[in-house]
Design an enzyme around this catalytic site. Sequence first.
Site: not given
Length: 335
Positions: A111, A219
């Site tokens: 991240k 997703k």
Amino acid sequence: MQPNPFPSLDALRGGAHVVSLPMRVKFRGILHREALLLQGPAGWGEFSPFPEYDDGEATPWLACALESAWHGFPEPVRGSVPVNATVPAVAPEKVEAILARFGTVPAVKVKVAERGQALADDLARVAEVRRLLPEAGIKVDANGGWSVDEAVHALTLLADYGLEYAEQPAADIPGLRAVRLELARREVPVPVAADESVRKETDPLLVAREEAADLLVIKAAPLGGVRRALDMVAQAGLPAVVSSALDTSVGIRAGVALAAALPELPWACGLGTLSLMEGDVSEQPLVPDGGVLAVRDPGVSEALLARHAASPARSAWWIDRLERVYSRLIGAPEP
């Protein structure tokens, strides 16, 4: 009159359990992950859109949960799925302990662009991952946190660490396209991946038509289920990698089903996020073993459902949300 293809609301309520799982580290600003689990004739489904999502954005998440619990998954084309580790926006000295929870992995997603941090923090974090895992694939995920200029500057520097790709380096589709074109002009070898610009767009195929990405991060839940996600990838004509949304083993199972059914799977998937949690609802959680996840049903433990049961107030909040989103779903037109 056509029969209702959805189970009744009473059936959903009757098989609903709300859990709250503690996190090992803060992720997306939360220390507990809440989820509503539904039990149906085909197994379990997970309805866990983040609390800040409105009912419209939450609707495909319910469609995915119903597919999982009432219809099951399409046949897989592979028996296991490669999985990457995920490193949150932590200080470099915490990276090693986080990676240790994942065991052996072929790749790591890091991240970056965290609010309140600087590019120097991102560079140090990625450098530490590369030091610890010199042979692993590394991808970075900015979650749309950079401007176009910031993304180009950051990725030009981060390219020295041999990135597989950069996920959502800018906030919207025009930004992604601008970043992709400028990186190509500068001959910076970092492919651009679209995540939010797929799952949060009313038209998830727009990013492909605008040539704004080299690959898609998909997703199951935000796209309305495994079958809808597979259809979208086929229409987009771009390679795809599967990620999770910080799910329990129930939600991870849908992601594994999606990754297992894709015709091609060039990259390790972001389906190892259970390692960021202190608990789960399965006695045999879907965590990677040797960098892969087997295609299997994890099962759900009644004891763990009870141990991690959310408070009565939070359970009521989720049931109320379920009822509202169900009303939207049964009134939604077919895609």
